[in-house]
Design a protein around this motif. Sequence first.
Motif, PDB file in Angstrom:
ATOM      1  N   THR A 242       0.847  -1.191   0.000  1.00 21.64           N
ATOM      2  CA  THR A 242       0.000   0.000   0.000  1.00 21.64           C
ATOM      3  C   THR A 242       0.883   1.242   0.000  1.00 21.64           C
ATOM      4  OG1 THR A 242      -0.056   0.199   2.409  1.00 21.64           O
ATOM      5  CG2 THR A 242      -1.708  -1.251   1.373  1.00 21.64           C
ATOM      6  N   VAL A 243       0.282   2.380  -0.293  1.00 23.13           N
ATOM      7  CA  VAL A 243       1.027   3.642  -0.253  1.00 23.13           C
ATOM      8  C   VAL A 243       1.573   3.886   1.156  1.00 23.13           C
ATOM      9  CG1 VAL A 243       0.856   6.151  -0.483  1.00 23.13           C
ATOM     10  CG2 VAL A 243      -0.260   4.661  -2.159  1.00 23.13           C
ATOM     11  N   ASP A 244       0.762   3.586   2.178  1.00 19.49           N
ATOM     12  CA  ASP A 244       1.217   3.769   3.555  1.00 19.49           C
ATOM     13  C   ASP A 244       2.418   2.879   3.863  1.00 19.49           C
ATOM     14  OD1 ASP A 244      -0.682   5.665   4.063  1.00 19.49           O
ATOM     15  OD2 ASP A 244      -2.099   4.277   5.024  1.00 19.49           O
ATOM     16  N   GLN A 245       2.391   1.648   3.362  1.00 16.08           N
ATOM     17  CA  GLN A 245       3.511   0.739   3.601  1.00 16.08           C
ATOM     18  C   GLN A 245       4.775   1.218   2.891  1.00 16.08           C
ATOM     19  OE1 GLN A 245       1.506  -2.792   2.215  1.00 16.08           O
ATOM     20  NE2 GLN A 245       1.146  -3.562   4.307  1.00 16.08           N
ATOM     21  N   MET A 246       4.605   1.738   1.691  1.00 14.36           N
ATOM     22  CA  MET A 246       5.752   2.279   0.970  1.00 14.36           C
ATOM     23  C   MET A 246       6.331   3.479   1.721  1.00 14.36           C
ATOM     24  SD  MET A 246       6.100   3.438  -3.032  1.00 14.36           S
ATOM     25  CE  MET A 246       4.919   4.803  -2.915  1.00 14.36           C
ATOM     26  N   GLY A 247       5.445   4.346   2.231  1.00 13.86           N
ATOM     27  CA  GLY A 247       5.913   5.497   2.988  1.00 13.86           C
ATOM     28  C   GLY A 247       6.628   5.094   4.262  1.00 13.86           C
ATOM     29  N   GLU A 248       6.122   4.056   4.926  1.00  8.53           N
ATOM     30  CA  GLU A 248       6.758   3.577   6.149  1.00  8.53           C
ATOM     31  C   GLU A 248       8.152   3.030   5.868  1.00  8.53           C
ATOM     32  OE1 GLU A 248       7.560   2.418  10.048  1.00  8.53           O
ATOM     33  OE2 GLU A 248       6.183   3.897   9.172  1.00  8.53           O
ATOM     34  N   LEU A 249       8.295   2.288   4.768  1.00  9.18           N
ATOM     35  CA  LEU A 249       9.617   1.775   4.404  1.00  9.18           C
ATOM     36  C   LEU A 249      10.566   2.936   4.127  1.00  9.18           C
ATOM     37  CD1 LEU A 249      11.614  -0.449   3.675  1.00  9.18           C
ATOM     38  CD2 LEU A 249      10.617  -0.491   1.368  1.00  9.18           C
ATOM     39  N   SER A 250      10.094   3.945   3.428  1.00 13.52           N
ATOM     40  CA  SER A 250      10.927   5.110   3.124  1.00 13.52           C
ATOM     41  C   SER A 250      11.415   5.769   4.409  1.00 13.52           C
ATOM     42  CB  SER A 250      10.148   6.119   2.281  1.00 13.52           C
ATOM     43  OG  SER A 250       9.786   5.567   1.029  1.00 13.52           O
ATOM     44  N   ARG A 251      10.522   5.947   5.366  1.00 21.09           N
ATOM     45  CA  ARG A 251      10.901   6.582   6.636  1.00 21.09           C
ATOM     46  C   ARG A 251      11.897   5.726   7.413  1.00 21.09           C
ATOM     47  NH1 ARG A 251       5.471   8.193   6.208  1.00 21.09           N
ATOM     48  NH2 ARG A 251       4.719   6.279   7.224  1.00 21.09           N
ATOM     49  N   ARG A 252      11.646   4.397   7.440  1.00 24.18           N
ATOM     50  CA  ARG A 252      12.537   3.510   8.195  1.00 24.18           C
ATOM     51  C   ARG A 252      13.937   3.475   7.580  1.00 24.18           C
ATOM     52  NH1 ARG A 252       8.748  -1.727   8.671  1.00 24.18           N
ATOM     53  NH2 ARG A 252      10.698  -2.729   9.276  1.00 24.18           N
ATOM     54  N   LEU A 253      14.008   3.441   6.251  1.00 25.79           N
ATOM     55  CA  LEU A 253      15.312   3.449   5.594  1.00 25.79           C
ATOM     56  C   LEU A 253      16.057   4.751   5.868  1.00 25.79           C
ATOM     57  CD1 LEU A 253      14.521   1.850   2.112  1.00 25.79           C
ATOM     58  CD2 LEU A 253      15.992   0.904   3.900  1.00 25.79           C
ATOM     59  N   THR A 254      15.340   5.859   5.769  1.00 31.16           N
ATOM     60  CA  THR A 254      15.966   7.163   6.017  1.00 31.16           C
ATOM     61  C   THR A 254      16.490   7.249   7.437  1.00 31.16           C
ATOM     62  OG1 THR A 254      14.544   8.264   4.385  1.00 31.16           O
ATOM     63  CG2 THR A 254      15.606   9.654   6.039  1.00 31.16           C
ATOM     64  N   ASP A 255      15.672   6.860   8.407  1.00 33.61           N
ATOM     65  CA  ASP A 255      16.097   6.909   9.810  1.00 33.61           C
ATOM     66  C   ASP A 255      17.315   6.027  10.048  1.00 33.61           C
ATOM     67  OD1 ASP A 255      14.040   8.633  10.339  1.00 33.61           O
ATOM     68  OD2 ASP A 255      12.718   7.122  11.219  1.00 33.61           O
ATOM     69  N   LEU A 256      17.314   4.844   9.434  1.00 29.08           N
ATOM     70  CA  LEU A 256      18.420   3.910   9.620  1.00 29.08           C
ATOM     71  C   LEU A 256      19.722   4.482   9.059  1.00 29.08           C
ATOM     72  CD1 LEU A 256      19.548   1.129  10.385  1.00 29.08           C
ATOM     73  CD2 LEU A 256      18.791   0.297   8.151  1.00 29.08           C
ATOM     74  N   VAL A 257      19.659   5.040   7.849  1.00 30.03           N
ATOM     75  CA  VAL A 257      20.864   5.574   7.220  1.00 30.03           C
ATOM     76  C   VAL A 257      21.395   6.770   7.998  1.00 30.03           C
ATOM     77  CG1 VAL A 257      21.767   6.699   5.150  1.00 30.03           C
ATOM     78  CG2 VAL A 257      20.284   4.702   4.928  1.00 30.03           C
ATOM     79  N   VAL A 258      20.505   7.652   8.449  1.00 30.73           N
ATOM     80  CA  VAL A 258      20.934   8.820   9.228  1.00 30.73           C
ATOM     81  C   VAL A 258      21.588   8.372  10.532  1.00 30.73           C
ATOM     82  CG1 VAL A 258      20.123  10.817  10.531  1.00 30.73           C
ATOM     83  CG2 VAL A 258      19.253  10.405   8.226  1.00 30.73           C
ATOM     84  N   GLU A 259      20.955   7.420  11.234  1.00 26.76           N
ATOM     85  CA  GLU A 259      21.501   6.926  12.503  1.00 26.76           C
ATOM     86  C   GLU A 259      22.856   6.262  12.287  1.00 26.76           C
ATOM     87  OE1 GLU A 259      20.339   3.793  16.127  1.00 26.76           O
ATOM     88  OE2 GLU A 259      19.009   4.046  14.385  1.00 26.76           O
ATOM     89  N   TRP A 260      22.959   5.422  11.261  1.00 19.02           N
ATOM     90  CA  TRP A 260      24.216   4.736  10.954  1.00 19.02           C
ATOM     91  C   TRP A 260      25.316   5.742  10.623  1.00 19.02           C
ATOM     92  CZ3 TRP A 260      26.979   4.490   6.289  1.00 19.02           C
ATOM     93  CH2 TRP A 260      28.012   3.535   6.243  1.00 19.02           C
TER      94      TRP A 260
END
Length: 216
Positions: free
Chosen positions: A165-183
């Motif tokens: 779903t669009v919401d699931q795609m958005g959630e993946l985008s946010r999780r990837l961004t947060d992970l890369v920034v934290e790393w």
Amino acid sequence: MSRRTASERHLHTSPVSGELLGTETGSALLDVLTAFHHPTRRWLCELLSVEGPAPVGRLASRTGLAVGSVSHHLGTLHRYGFVEPAPDLARDTRERWWRSRPRQVSWDATDYGEGTVARRIASSAEAENFRHHVRAVQRWLTEGEASPPEVRRAAVATDSLVGATVDQMGELSRRLTDLVVEWSEECRADALARPDVPRLPVRVSARVFPSPPVRP
């Protein structure tokens, strides 16, 4: 005649507002995109980030650009918070040293009206960003085979095509961004704590988008 101090020399390119860096919107964000998504300026940013602080003369020799051109590009990058003067590293008042200043930039071209100049600027920045990553991937594919086995094993290419779903795609985008920034923040902190540990310039690029089957 006395020479100007470093702060006086860079006064006209000082960041518009240090408090707003990374939160720009509207026309201010367009100025940031125009400043950063220029192949030469992006190159200078990455040289300072990977190879460390450097004086203008060394960057000119490293890139083959004229000293005046390097100074002009660095001034633009300074104004929008991507680099900063490093006068503490200069041996005398004639040397102009610069260092990288990591910051985040995110945007959505559809925030600007269709057919407007602003929309074209934002879309062009996205296209140039993609071309930059393509050039990086092409270089890895060409030169990566000569890398040590442990480096090749640590690198990865992964993809997935799944109904979402669009919401699931958005959630993946946010999780990837947060992970890369934290790393990234963890890596910078570790570099300060353990400056003698060998390191590689590691690029992380992830794109999340709807994609139909790609024809060969």
